[in-house]
Design a protein around this motif. Structure first.
Motif, PDB file in Angstrom:
ATOM      1  N   VAL A 112      20.902   4.400  -4.561  1.00  0.00           N
ATOM      2  CA  VAL A 112      20.288   5.645  -5.026  1.00  0.00           C
ATOM      3  C   VAL A 112      21.379   6.691  -5.179  1.00  0.00           C
ATOM      4  N   THR A 146      23.403  14.129  -7.347  1.00  0.00           N
ATOM      5  CA  THR A 146      22.993  13.592  -8.655  1.00  0.00           C
ATOM      6  C   THR A 146      23.379  14.519  -9.799  1.00  0.00           C
ATOM      7  N   THR A 153      24.327   7.640 -11.380  1.00  0.00           N
ATOM      8  CA  THR A 153      23.776   7.000 -10.181  1.00  0.00           C
ATOM      9  C   THR A 153      22.361   7.487  -9.860  1.00  0.00           C
ATOM     10  N   THR A 155      18.478   7.897  -9.694  1.00  0.00           N
ATOM     11  CA  THR A 155      17.376   6.939  -9.807  1.00  0.00           C
ATOM     12  C   THR A 155      16.045   7.685  -9.843  1.00  0.00           C
ATOM     13  N   GLU A 156      15.001   6.943 -10.172  1.00  0.00           N
ATOM     14  CA  GLU A 156      13.652   7.516 -10.133  1.00  0.00           C
ATOM     15  C   GLU A 156      13.297   7.940  -8.710  1.00  0.00           C
TER      16      GLU A 156
END
Length: 180
Positions: A112, A146, A153, A155-156
């Motif tokens: 993540v 992020t 990198t 992510t949801e």
């Protein structure tokens, strides 16, 4: 003893504080520490959410102590005297480094954008309510690591965590990230 890597960034500081809080809620005595003074952005976050910076570990303080590492798992990034401690847990979002232990430990490494995303999920898994200040710290670290969801990198899981955390922290993600 819960701490992140040397030259602690926002994720390193916020994940240490948040994991220590969660551990205490689950009945495990824990305290967040830092290996060095937090970087400028981490200091901004702590001031914004009115959270005290973790105490900087002194040399030899972890000898014989149970320690949990967050946001790192490599010898070069951790406390110089890590071999003297009892490593019991690692929570990280980086590649696996070269730490070794004498006994099995708890390890949670996930692909993540931020360690605080993993810790957010630990709160959910354990049905522990996330207070305003902790939500703010978790949110800040995820937004930082992020790059406001622009990092490859991301992510949801990072985005979903931020959606809930921004509501708890009462923060508009974009304007707050730009201020941070």
């Amino acid at each position: 003893f819960v701490f992140g890597h040397k030259s602690p960034d926002t994720d390193s500081i916020c994940s240490a504080i948040s994991l220590a809080y969660l551990k205490n809620k689950l009945g495990v005595e824990a305290k967040a520490y830092a290996l060095e003074e937090p970087r400028k952005e981490a200091k901004f976050v702590l001031d914004y959410f009115k959270v005290e910076a973790p105490e900087v570990l002194s040399a030899g303080a972890i000898k014989g102590q149970d320690v949990a590492l967050v946001d790192h798992n490599e010898v070069a990034q951790t406390a110089d005297d890590i071999a003297e401690a009892n490593l019991v847990e690692v929570i990280d979002h980086h590649k696996i480094g070269c730490l070794s232990t004498d006994l099995p430990i708890s390890v949670r490494i996930m692909p993540v954008g931020c360690t605080c995303t993993i810790i957010y999920n630990l709160f959910k898994e354990n049905n522990v309510e996330i207070p305003y200040e902790i939500a703010g710290l978790l949110l800040s670290a995820i937004l930082s690591d992020t790059l406001l969801f622009k990092s490859p990198t991301t992510t949801e899981m990072d985005k979903l965590a931020c959606e809930e955390l921004s509501k708890i922290a009462n923060v508009d993600m974009e304007s707050y990230a730009m201020e941070m």
